[in-house]
Motif scaffolding. Structure first.
Motif, PDB file in Angstrom:
ATOM      1  N   GLY A 104      78.620 112.463  31.284  1.00 15.37           N
ATOM      2  CA  GLY A 104      77.670 111.855  30.633  1.00 15.37           C
ATOM      3  C   GLY A 104      78.120 110.405  30.014  1.00 15.37           C
ATOM      4  N   PRO A 105      79.174 110.654  29.156  1.00 19.53           N
ATOM      5  CA  PRO A 105      79.589 109.434  28.749  1.00 19.53           C
ATOM      6  C   PRO A 105      80.051 108.328  29.445  1.00 19.53           C
ATOM      7  N   SER A 106      80.866 108.830  30.540  1.00 17.96           N
ATOM      8  CA  SER A 106      81.539 107.775  31.444  1.00 17.96           C
ATOM      9  C   SER A 106      80.346 106.935  32.453  1.00 17.96           C
ATOM     10  N   VAL A 107      79.255 107.946  32.627  1.00 20.29           N
ATOM     11  CA  VAL A 107      78.409 107.288  33.572  1.00 20.29           C
ATOM     12  C   VAL A 107      77.483 106.326  32.662  1.00 20.29           C
ATOM     13  N   LEU A 108      77.197 106.674  31.442  1.00 23.01           N
ATOM     14  CA  LEU A 108      76.447 105.565  30.351  1.00 23.01           C
ATOM     15  C   LEU A 108      77.212 104.356  30.401  1.00 23.01           C
ATOM     16  N   ALA A 109      78.646 104.349  30.399  1.00 23.71           N
ATOM     17  CA  ALA A 109      79.418 103.241  30.126  1.00 23.71           C
ATOM     18  C   ALA A 109      79.450 102.085  31.237  1.00 23.71           C
ATOM     19  N   GLU A 110      79.015 102.953  32.499  1.00 19.00           N
ATOM     20  CA  GLU A 110      79.281 102.061  33.631  1.00 19.00           C
ATOM     21  C   GLU A 110      77.861 101.351  34.109  1.00 19.00           C
TER      22      GLU A 110
ATOM     23  N   GLY B 192      68.794 104.553  31.129  1.00 22.61           N
ATOM     24  CA  GLY B 192      68.190 105.724  31.144  1.00 22.61           C
ATOM     25  C   GLY B 192      67.906 106.119  32.455  1.00 22.61           C
ATOM     26  N   GLU B 193      68.089 105.570  33.548  1.00 20.86           N
ATOM     27  CA  GLU B 193      67.929 106.027  34.931  1.00 20.86           C
ATOM     28  C   GLU B 193      69.139 106.770  35.283  1.00 20.86           C
ATOM     29  N   ARG B 194      70.378 106.132  34.752  1.00 21.92           N
ATOM     30  CA  ARG B 194      71.769 106.888  35.070  1.00 21.92           C
ATOM     31  C   ARG B 194      71.762 108.150  34.512  1.00 21.92           C
ATOM     32  N   MET B 195      71.424 108.478  33.202  1.00 19.32           N
ATOM     33  CA  MET B 195      71.414 109.583  32.569  1.00 19.32           C
ATOM     34  C   MET B 195      70.427 110.574  33.004  1.00 19.32           C
ATOM     35  N   THR B 196      69.390 110.092  33.406  1.00 19.10           N
ATOM     36  CA  THR B 196      68.226 111.049  33.959  1.00 19.10           C
ATOM     37  C   THR B 196      68.635 111.780  35.168  1.00 19.10           C
ATOM     38  N   ARG B 197      69.358 110.560  36.277  1.00 16.78           N
ATOM     39  CA  ARG B 197      69.878 111.130  37.536  1.00 16.78           C
ATOM     40  C   ARG B 197      71.187 112.213  37.378  1.00 16.78           C
ATOM     41  N   LEU B 198      71.830 111.793  36.417  1.00 16.46           N
ATOM     42  CA  LEU B 198      72.714 112.680  36.128  1.00 16.46           C
ATOM     43  C   LEU B 198      72.456 114.158  35.830  1.00 16.46           C
ATOM     44  N   PHE B 199      71.426 114.244  34.895  1.00 12.59           N
ATOM     45  CA  PHE B 199      70.840 115.536  34.589  1.00 12.59           C
ATOM     46  C   PHE B 199      70.236 116.180  35.448  1.00 12.59           C
TER      47      PHE B 199
ATOM     48  N   GLU C 285      54.203 125.292  36.371  1.00  9.01           N
ATOM     49  CA  GLU C 285      53.378 124.234  37.345  1.00  9.01           C
ATOM     50  C   GLU C 285      52.705 123.118  36.498  1.00  9.01           C
ATOM     51  N   PRO C 286      52.752 122.046  37.162  1.00  8.85           N
ATOM     52  CA  PRO C 286      53.237 121.486  38.292  1.00  8.85           C
ATOM     53  C   PRO C 286      54.701 120.972  38.037  1.00  8.85           C
ATOM     54  N   LEU C 287      55.433 121.142  36.962  1.00  6.40           N
ATOM     55  CA  LEU C 287      56.744 120.550  36.994  1.00  6.40           C
ATOM     56  C   LEU C 287      57.742 121.330  38.024  1.00  6.40           C
ATOM     57  N   ALA C 288      57.412 122.722  38.190  1.00  3.17           N
ATOM     58  CA  ALA C 288      58.505 123.430  38.848  1.00  3.17           C
ATOM     59  C   ALA C 288      58.514 123.028  40.382  1.00  3.17           C
ATOM     60  N   SER C 289      57.335 122.786  40.650  1.00  2.56           N
ATOM     61  CA  SER C 289      57.350 122.296  42.184  1.00  2.56           C
ATOM     62  C   SER C 289      57.392 120.562  42.588  1.00  2.56           C
ATOM     63  N   ALA C 290      57.309 119.943  41.399  1.00  2.62           N
ATOM     64  CA  ALA C 290      57.292 118.231  41.652  1.00  2.62           C
ATOM     65  C   ALA C 290      58.484 118.078  42.175  1.00  2.62           C
ATOM     66  N   GLU C 291      58.662 116.855  43.001  1.00  4.73           N
ATOM     67  CA  GLU C 291      59.691 116.249  43.569  1.00  4.73           C
ATOM     68  C   GLU C 291      60.350 115.613  42.452  1.00  4.73           C
ATOM     69  N   ALA C 292      61.778 116.011  42.612  1.00  4.76           N
ATOM     70  CA  ALA C 292      62.896 115.419  41.410  1.00  4.76           C
ATOM     71  C   ALA C 292      62.742 113.972  41.308  1.00  4.76           C
ATOM     72  N   GLU C 293      62.714 113.343  42.269  1.00  7.90           N
ATOM     73  CA  GLU C 293      62.609 111.608  42.573  1.00  7.90           C
ATOM     74  C   GLU C 293      61.567 111.195  41.784  1.00  7.90           C
TER      75      GLU C 293
ATOM     76  N   LEU D 111      60.028 112.879  39.102  1.00  2.51           N
ATOM     77  CA  LEU D 111      60.304 113.268  37.668  1.00  2.51           C
ATOM     78  C   LEU D 111      61.308 112.295  37.284  1.00  2.51           C
ATOM     79  N   ILE D 112      62.356 111.852  38.112  1.00  2.00           N
ATOM     80  CA  ILE D 112      63.253 110.927  37.664  1.00  2.00           C
ATOM     81  C   ILE D 112      62.663 109.493  37.317  1.00  2.00           C
ATOM     82  N   ARG D 113      61.685 109.177  38.081  1.00  3.49           N
ATOM     83  CA  ARG D 113      60.874 107.833  38.153  1.00  3.49           C
ATOM     84  C   ARG D 113      59.970 107.865  36.764  1.00  3.49           C
ATOM     85  N   ARG D 114      59.352 108.994  36.498  1.00  6.91           N
ATOM     86  CA  ARG D 114      58.734 108.966  35.105  1.00  6.91           C
ATOM     87  C   ARG D 114      59.283 109.126  34.136  1.00  6.91           C
ATOM     88  N   LEU D 115      60.507 109.896  34.056  1.00  2.16           N
ATOM     89  CA  LEU D 115      61.307 110.143  32.990  1.00  2.16           C
ATOM     90  C   LEU D 115      62.474 108.995  32.472  1.00  2.16           C
ATOM     91  N   SER D 116      62.917 108.390  33.375  1.00  2.00           N
ATOM     92  CA  SER D 116      63.661 107.321  33.122  1.00  2.00           C
ATOM     93  C   SER D 116      63.406 106.093  32.191  1.00  2.00           C
TER      94      SER D 116
END
Length: 223
Positions: A95-101, A108-115, A190-198, A200-205
């Motif tokens: 995480g720290p190196s990802v956030l620094a770049e 926010g998107e980089r951290m969420t995608r890493l997670f 549900e519905p989080l368990a079946s949601a598409e990861a992309e 959730l990333i779009r909503r959470l970032s």
């Protein structure tokens, strides 16, 4: 009558190492792998029995080593659990190196995608799930996990994002992501368990970006 010749020597004797010998069937070639076997066994034991009922002896039995070897490598049960946490959480510590770049406006998107990359991969998800099961049921396990995350993730990220109350901001961002992980991967709600990861990333970032950098979170673009 001459005495029989002495038996041939088998060569210089090898000095014995201190400590208990490895179990029968194990050779010196197994020794480098013993530490990893112990950590894997520890994770499985904590997941199966919980932190409170797991013991060094049970971990050693599952790893097929002597309990003395567990103490030799790690010490107490708390230290074994901390080492198991470190191994399970290793992918998250990028995480720290990802956030620094890259662009600060996309932290926010980089951290969420890493997670999500860690949790969506079964190879990294299963060890984390095993640790989380102990964390949510025992105060000592929770304390060890919390201290590890604070020291190895929150504090390191805070050094790279010099801003007012940054540690609080990071903890809020982590809480947002961990909450989703608990519902999606642990409780399978549900519905989080079946949601598409992309999706959730779009909503959470934007929310994670808001916690890390401040300002109103932008609305995610509509499909």
């Amino acid at each position: 009558m001459t005495a029989p010749p002495p038996a041939p020597s088998s060569g210089p004797s090898t000095p014995r190492r201190r400590g208990r010998p490895p179990r029968a069937g194990r050779t010196a070639a197994d020794v480098p792998a013993a530490r990893d076997r112990i950590l894997d066994a520890a994770r499985e034991t904590f997941a199966a029995h919980g932190y409170d009922k797991a013991s060094v002896r049970a971990i050693a039995r599952r790893a097929e080593v002597d309990p003395a070897l567990v103490h030799h490598y790690f010490g107490t049960k708390e230290q074994v659990f901390e080492a198991a946490v470190a191994k399970a959480a290793a992918p998250v510590l990028a995480g720290p190196s990802v956030l620094a770049e890259g662009d600060p406006r996309e932290i926010g998107e980089r951290m969420t995608r890493l997670f999500f990359s860690v949790w969506e991969n079964p190879a990294s998800r299963e060890p984390l799930l095993a640790i989380i099961r102990s964390v949510v049921t025992h105060q000592t396990a929770a304390r060890i996990f919390r201290q590890f995350i604070t020291k190895n993730l929150v504090s390191r990220v805070a050094q790279r994002l010099p801003a007012p109350d940054i540690e609080t901001r990071i903890e809020l961002a982590v809480a947002q992501l961990v909450g989703v992980a608990m519902l999606r991967y642990v409780l399978r709600a549900e519905p989080l368990a079946s949601a598409e990861a992309e999706d959730l990333i779009r909503r959470l970032s934007p929310v994670v970006q808001f916690h890390l950098a401040g300002g109103p979170p932008p609305l995610p673009p509509e499909h």
